[in-house]
Write an enzyme that holds these catalytic residues in place. Sequence first.
Site, mmCIF file in Angstrom:
data_model
loop_
_atom_site.group_PDB
_atom_site.id
_atom_site.type_symbol
_atom_site.label_atom_id
_atom_site.label_comp_id
_atom_site.label_asym_id
_atom_site.label_seq_id
_atom_site.Cartn_x
_atom_site.Cartn_y
_atom_site.Cartn_z
ATOM 1 N N GLU A 5 62.088 66.005 36.157
ATOM 2 C CA GLU A 5 60.886 65.970 35.328
ATOM 3 C C GLU A 5 59.990 64.876 35.904
ATOM 4 O OE1 GLU A 5 61.091 67.329 30.936
ATOM 5 O OE2 GLU A 5 62.667 65.841 31.226
ATOM 6 N N GLU B 288 58.086 69.839 33.936
ATOM 7 C CA GLU B 288 58.623 69.472 32.622
ATOM 8 C C GLU B 288 59.578 70.549 32.113
ATOM 9 O OE1 GLU B 288 56.239 67.195 29.794
ATOM 10 O OE2 GLU B 288 56.588 68.826 28.377
#
Length: 237
Positions: A14, A19
């Site tokens: 991430e 994400e």
Amino acid sequence: MNKAIVKLPLAIEEDVHNEFRMHTKLMLTELGKFQSKQDKDGSIRRTLQPISKTICSFLNTDGGRLFLGVNDDKIIKGITMSKNMLYHFFGSLRHMCEKFKPFSPISRIKVSILEVIPMDDKTKVKLKKVDMDKEEVTDFPKLANHSVGGFFCDCFKEINQAATKQYLFIVQVAAPDPNAATVIYQNEEGLAYRRRLASNKCVYLDDLRRMMHERNRLFVDLHDEVRHEIDRFIKFH
Ligand SMILES: [Zn+2]
């Protein structure tokens, strides 16, 4: 190639461009009240963040990919859905984009859906591309109406009533065009975000406008300078 075998955990971190989420709730209005917690000092904290924040951040920074159905340990779990719920997701996404300002960013967003098929070897998972246009309509009669943007829709009941599968959603947000004027998007809450490392930072547009106005310059024409000011602004808050 419509099928692939992927090693787990994913070799992606991430970061500013990536994400992971384990839900598909795009807007704040899709999140229930129970998805927040009261801290000891009495303040309410959201335990689940709407995806619109990250989409907004990617639009305003350098683009990126959202993996919906991947947990914090970088394992592809998939999200359980009926096929009607897949349609719901696309309806919701369009609805969310229409709520963005200054205009819909839909042309910069691309979604891939992959069916997640577990394997005996738990260090791997099989992914199969879902082509929504080629799906048999008789397999999943579309609901006449999806109640998009709200907390509940009739299709959600299908999670217990119809055939479901696990799906991985990859939402790709294209980077801003460096040759076009800078556009700072606001999400449906009227908030603008920028991506900083693996998180979304709120940018206060009024402050930025004031800053630019004081310089008596045109906001949209200052691509690099705007970015620089935003970076500076975030650092000092
Ligand atoms: Zn629905």
